[in-house]
Design an enzyme around this catalytic site. Structure first.
Site, PDB file in Angstrom:
ATOM      1  CG  HIS A 285      -0.269   0.070   2.551  1.00 45.38           C
ATOM      2  ND1 HIS A 285      -0.217  -0.989   3.424  1.00 45.38           N
ATOM      3  CD2 HIS A 285       0.390   1.085   3.159  1.00 45.38           C
ATOM      4  CE1 HIS A 285       0.444  -0.632   4.507  1.00 45.38           C
ATOM      5  NE2 HIS A 285       0.838   0.632   4.372  1.00 45.38           N
TER       6      HIS A 285
HETATM    7  P1  TYD Z   1      -1.825  -2.456   7.538  1.00 42.78           P
HETATM    8  O1  TYD Z   1      -1.288  -1.085   7.777  1.00 42.78           O
HETATM    9  O2  TYD Z   1      -2.524  -2.713   6.237  1.00 42.78           O
HETATM   10  O3  TYD Z   1      -0.651  -3.510   7.748  1.00 42.78           O
HETATM   11  P2  TYD Z   1       0.465  -4.122   6.771  1.00 42.78           P
HETATM   12  O4  TYD Z   1       0.769  -3.120   5.725  1.00 42.78           O
HETATM   13  O5  TYD Z   1       1.621  -4.389   7.664  1.00 42.78           O
HETATM   14  O6  TYD Z   1      -0.068  -5.388   6.214  1.00 42.78           O
HETATM   15  O7  TYD Z   1      -2.774  -2.828   8.745  1.00 42.78           O
HETATM   16  C1  TYD Z   1      -3.322  -4.128   8.888  1.00 42.78           C
HETATM   17  C2  TYD Z   1      -4.595  -4.010   9.701  1.00 42.78           C
HETATM   18  O8  TYD Z   1      -4.325  -3.478  10.997  1.00 42.78           O
HETATM   19  C3  TYD Z   1      -5.642  -3.099   9.054  1.00 42.78           C
HETATM   20  O9  TYD Z   1      -6.903  -3.729   9.155  1.00 42.78           O
HETATM   21  C4  TYD Z   1      -5.662  -1.869   9.905  1.00 42.78           C
HETATM   22  C5  TYD Z   1      -5.125  -2.325  11.248  1.00 42.78           C
HETATM   23  N1  TYD Z   1      -4.297  -1.273  11.890  1.00 42.78           N
HETATM   24  C6  TYD Z   1      -4.824  -0.521  12.912  1.00 42.78           C
HETATM   25  O10 TYD Z   1      -5.996  -0.693  13.313  1.00 42.78           O
HETATM   26  N2  TYD Z   1      -4.055   0.448  13.491  1.00 42.78           N
HETATM   27  C7  TYD Z   1      -2.786   0.690  13.097  1.00 42.78           C
HETATM   28  O11 TYD Z   1      -2.103   1.604  13.649  1.00 42.78           O
HETATM   29  C8  TYD Z   1      -2.250  -0.089  12.007  1.00 42.78           C
HETATM   30  C9  TYD Z   1      -0.845   0.137  11.495  1.00 42.78           C
HETATM   31  C10 TYD Z   1      -3.037  -1.064  11.436  1.00 42.78           C
END
Ligand code: TYD
Length: 143
Positions: free
Chosen positions: A57
């Site tokens: 992302h």
């Molecule tokens: P995401 O940022 O997409 O993680 P990655 O890129 O490491 O796969 O986040 C994964 C999930 O966690 C998404 O549903 C949102 C949640 N999340 C939170 O609720 N708070 C946060 O601070 C973060 C970073 C993620």
């Protein structure tokens, strides 16, 4: 500078201070002193199964400093034109990730812990989760 103008080459490694001692090391991180933004949120990734990748992302506004607190992993950054891969393996090295970068994090070593210091609170509206949408976003900003 607005996020469209940042490139992967603006995302640099920040070497954090190391206070070394026979009994081990300490690395302090201070807002605006060791890192160029104010930390509003901290999160960390851990228990990644072998072969998994994270990220895939981009953010419109968020700045982050990513640190391999334990173990190692690779981060690939893509600004829509250029790509750059960085191997993080030391707890005193942070990758400063600017807005408008598509990122993938992979090649986690066993037991790796990825610490992220973030300039904003969690906001799903700040995410771009489709690569085609990211390319459209970058193109629209450049025009
Ligand atoms: P995401 O940022 O997409 O993680 P990655 O890129 O490491 O796969 O986040 C994964 C999930 O966690 C998404 O549903 C949102 C949640 N999340 C939170 O609720 N708070 C946060 O601070 C973060 C970073 C993620």
């Amino acid at each position: 500078m607005t996020s469209n103008l940042y490139t992967v080459f603006d995302c640099s490694i920040i070497y954090l201070p190391r206070i070394q001692n026979r009994a081990g090391n300490i690395t302090p991180v201070t807002n605006l002193e060791n890192i160029p933004f104010i930390i509003k949120r901290i999160y960390y990734l851990y228990d990644m199964p072998g072969g998994e990748s994270r990220g895939a992302h981009a953010h419109k506004k968020l700045e982050q400093l990513v640190i391999a607190l334990s173990g190692s992993f690779d981060i690939t950054l893509d600004d829509g034109r250029n790509k750059k891969s960085i191997h993080l393996a030391r707890p005193y090295m942070g990758l400063h990730m600017l807005p408008g970068m598509w990122r993938d994090i992979n090649n986690f070593s066993s037991g790796a812990i990825c610490l992220v210091l973030a300039s904003e609170l969690y906001d799903e509206k700040d995410y771009i989760r489709e690569y085609s949408e990211f390319m459209e976003y970058k193109k629209a900003l450049i025009q």
